[in-house]
Design a protein around this motif. Structure first.
Motif, PDB file in Angstrom:
ATOM      1  N   LYS A 105      32.248  34.923  29.829  1.00  0.00           N
ATOM      2  CA  LYS A 105      30.872  34.601  30.226  1.00  0.00           C
ATOM      3  C   LYS A 105      30.687  34.529  31.740  1.00  0.00           C
ATOM      4  CE  LYS A 105      29.390  32.147  26.075  1.00  0.00           C
ATOM      5  NZ  LYS A 105      28.995  30.825  25.524  1.00  0.00           N
ATOM      6  N   LEU A 106      31.773  34.379  32.483  1.00  0.00           N
ATOM      7  CA  LEU A 106      31.685  34.351  33.945  1.00  0.00           C
ATOM      8  C   LEU A 106      31.650  35.755  34.547  1.00  0.00           C
ATOM      9  CD1 LEU A 106      34.266  31.508  34.622  1.00  0.00           C
ATOM     10  CD2 LEU A 106      31.779  31.372  34.924  1.00  0.00           C
ATOM     11  N   CYS A 107      31.891  36.757  33.709  1.00  0.00           N
ATOM     12  CA  CYS A 107      31.979  38.145  34.168  1.00  0.00           C
ATOM     13  C   CYS A 107      30.755  38.936  33.712  1.00  0.00           C
ATOM     14  CB  CYS A 107      33.261  38.781  33.627  1.00  0.00           C
ATOM     15  SG  CYS A 107      34.767  37.901  34.123  1.00  0.00           S
ATOM     16  N   ASP A 108      30.585  40.128  34.269  1.00  0.00           N
ATOM     17  CA  ASP A 108      29.434  40.967  33.962  1.00  0.00           C
ATOM     18  C   ASP A 108      29.777  42.169  33.091  1.00  0.00           C
ATOM     19  OD1 ASP A 108      27.411  39.607  35.730  1.00  0.00           O
ATOM     20  OD2 ASP A 108      28.947  40.105  37.210  1.00  0.00           O
ATOM     21  N   VAL A 109      30.965  42.717  33.292  1.00  0.00           N
ATOM     22  CA  VAL A 109      31.364  43.931  32.576  1.00  0.00           C
ATOM     23  C   VAL A 109      32.781  43.755  32.072  1.00  0.00           C
ATOM     24  CG1 VAL A 109      31.804  46.429  32.801  1.00  0.00           C
ATOM     25  CG2 VAL A 109      29.829  45.395  33.947  1.00  0.00           C
TER      26      VAL A 109
END
Length: 164
Positions: free
Chosen positions: A118-122
């Motif tokens: 959830k802290l990342c985008d991809v």
């Protein structure tokens, strides 16, 4: 947590010029892994606040498009890496890509892994499979791997691939 290297400028692991962080430790042992030395959990240097500050500094450069985390296996370094990414995220809105041998669906089954996701985008997900290796693919090594828009996928409760 240990890391193998920090690349200030990387153009191979995501769009644009990015900073890449290679964590160490991986139990997947994919055939023909491109980072076999990074499978060892004891390889590399111990991560400290100094490295976190270094990554944040690199990401502050206008030429830098974001951070890519790979390894090793990021999702086998969850407790420490989650803290590091949370700190980095508090200093930047630039995109964060993460590579994993785990699939999106496997990550969703583990609350600790999901917290990091959830802290990342991809997410580039899936084991590297040598028989499916395809050098024409952008930002992935084998055709089974997917480039997933994490936020949209979580919002829609289904995998949404990133258009590249």
């Amino acid at each position: 947590m240990r890391y193998g290297q920090i690349r200030r400028y990387d153009v191979a692991n995501g769009p644009g010029i990015r900073t890449s962080l290679f964590v160490t430790g991986c139990t997947h042992h994919c055939e023909e892994c491109f980072n076999q030395e990074y499978q060892d959990f004891m390889f590399g240097e111990l991560w400290t606040d100094t490295q976190t500050a270094e990554v944040i500094e690199h990401l502050s450069e206008s030429v830098n498009n974001g951070l890519t985390i790979l390894g090793g296996e990021p999702f086998q370094n969850v407790p420490d890496l989650t803290l590091v990414v949370r700190e980095i995220r508090s200093h930047t809105s630039k995109s964060i890509w993460v590579y994993s041998g785990y699939t999106f669906e496997q990550i969703l089954e583990d609350n600790k892994k999901l917290e990091l996701l959830k802290l990342c985008d991809v997410l580039v997900d899936g084991l590297f499979i040598n028989s499916l290796k395809d050098l024409s693919l952008k930002f992935r090594g084998s055709s089974n791997q997917r480039i997933i828009d994490i936020k949209k996928s979580l919002e829609h409760n289904q995998v949404i691939l990133l258009e590249i």
